[in-house]
Design an enzyme around this catalytic site. Structure first.
Site, PDB file in Angstrom:
ATOM      1  N   ALA A  81      -8.130  33.270 -30.027  1.00 19.92           N
ATOM      2  CA  ALA A  81      -6.685  33.409 -29.809  1.00 19.92           C
ATOM      3  C   ALA A  81      -6.187  32.084 -29.259  1.00 19.92           C
ATOM      4  CB  ALA A  81      -6.432  34.523 -28.798  1.00 19.92           C
ATOM      5  N   GLY A 113     -11.173  35.698 -30.436  1.00 21.89           N
ATOM      6  CA  GLY A 113     -10.408  36.410 -31.467  1.00 21.89           C
ATOM      7  C   GLY A 113     -10.891  36.117 -32.883  1.00 21.89           C
ATOM      8  N   GLU A 157     -13.773  38.379 -33.323  1.00 20.72           N
ATOM      9  CA  GLU A 157     -13.201  39.744 -33.363  1.00 20.72           C
ATOM     10  C   GLU A 157     -12.554  40.015 -34.712  1.00 20.72           C
ATOM     11  OE1 GLU A 157     -11.090  38.995 -29.595  1.00 20.72           O
ATOM     12  OE2 GLU A 157     -11.894  40.916 -28.908  1.00 20.72           O
ATOM     13  N   GLU A 164     -14.644  34.780 -23.789  1.00 22.88           N
ATOM     14  CA  GLU A 164     -13.468  35.101 -22.961  1.00 22.88           C
ATOM     15  C   GLU A 164     -13.729  35.076 -21.459  1.00 22.88           C
ATOM     16  OE1 GLU A 164     -14.217  36.605 -25.790  1.00 22.88           O
ATOM     17  OE2 GLU A 164     -12.415  36.919 -26.989  1.00 22.88           O
TER      18      GLU A 164
END
Ligand code: COA
Length: 260
Positions: free
Chosen positions: A66, A112, A115, A135
């Site tokens: 992200a 992300g 993911e 993270e």
């Protein structure tokens, strides 16, 4: 439709979606997530598209996570909202598409990015790929489904270690863990993905869509996967694809599925 952060290309039944922010290692900002949602929706609604391949542009990254610059000053509510909207628009959305999605992981798949690869139905990686959920090194946890999908794919113990150490694993380790199905040379990645797509496209789109739905059902809280399978199995008997598939077998010819 034109996009700022992604490219789409249709070829021989396959729509390839390429995340195209190479200078930011294809990090997922809000606009990219919105564009990916639109592109996946359009490809899934397109009757000519039988398989979707997702990859990243450039030599280096699938998606490096992200976009950290977008959420660094978020508060508790904004953080929760970021995860909820992202899961709804992209990660859960991709997982539940009836069109098969293959992630062609061409480099870093972090946070992300991993993911997103895990939301796809099938993962293939290039030999230079590196994967991880870093993270906790930023003081946060995975928020786009990583705490749930990683243990489903690699087992709870390995997921705990990957998440707590925030480390990266190589493509070979990912293969060994079952996180990716295949590892191939970087320059053969898309061709290899196309090869899997070609095998998928010989089969009934209707049955494939139902199989995705029923496989996913087993991972949903409060849903009995075996019951979903019985219902899905029965459903197939009412489709044109089933009539065509069984008739073609008995007539000793190749089936010509319409996806109806
Ligand atoms: N969000 C925002 N920008 C990112 C990013 C992310 N997740 N990952 C990389 N970038 C940007 C960098 O800020 C840099 O931008 P700049 O050139 O404008 O400074 C550019 O992409 C290139 O990254 P850089 O760090 O210089 O490349 P590198 O080869 O030295 O390192 C990584 C590669 C992947 C190890 C490193 O970029 C990284 O650790 N990224 C963050 C990974 C992460 O924590 N993801 C989880 C987010 S929740």
């Amino acid at each position: 439709m034109s996009y700022n952060n992604i490219l789409t290309q249709f070829d021989n039944g396959v729509t390839t979606i390429t995340i195209n922010r190479p200078t930011k290692l294809n990090a997922l900002n809000k606009e990219t997530i919105a564009e990916l949602h639109e592109a996946f929706k359009a490809a899934d609604n397109d009757s000519e598209t039988k398989v979707i391949i997702l990859t990243g542009s450039g030599e280096k990254a699938f998606v490096a996570g992200a976009d950290i610059s977008e959420f660094a000053d978020f508060n508790v509510e904004e953080g929760a909202d970021l995860a909820a909207k992202g899961q709804e628009l992209l990660f859960d959305f991709v997982e539940n598409l009836s069109t098969p999605v293959i992630a062609a992981v061409n480099g870093f798949a972090l946070g992300g990015g991993l993911e997103l690869a895990m939301s796809c139905h099938i993962r293939v990686a290039s030999d230079n790929a590196k994967m991880g959920l870093p993270e906790v090194s930023l003081g946060v946890i995975p928020g786009y489904g990583g705490t749930q999908r990683l243990p489903q794919l690699v087992g709870k113990g390995r997921a705990m270690e990957m998440i707590m150490t925030a480390g990266m694993i190589t493509a070979e380790q990912a293969l060994n863990y079952g996180l990716v199905n295949h590892v191939v040379a970087h320059d053969q990645l898309l061709e290899f993905g196309m090869g899997i797509a070609a095998k998928i496209m010989k089969n009934s789109p209707k049955a494939i869509g139902k199989a995705i739905e029923v496989i996913n059902a087993g991972f949903k809280t409060g849903v009995n996967g075996y019951v979903a399978e019985i219902e899905g199995f029965g459903y197939c008997f009412g489709t044109e694809d089933f009539k065509e598939g069984t008739t073609a077998f008995l007539e000793k010819r190749k089936a010509a599925f319409t996806g109806e």
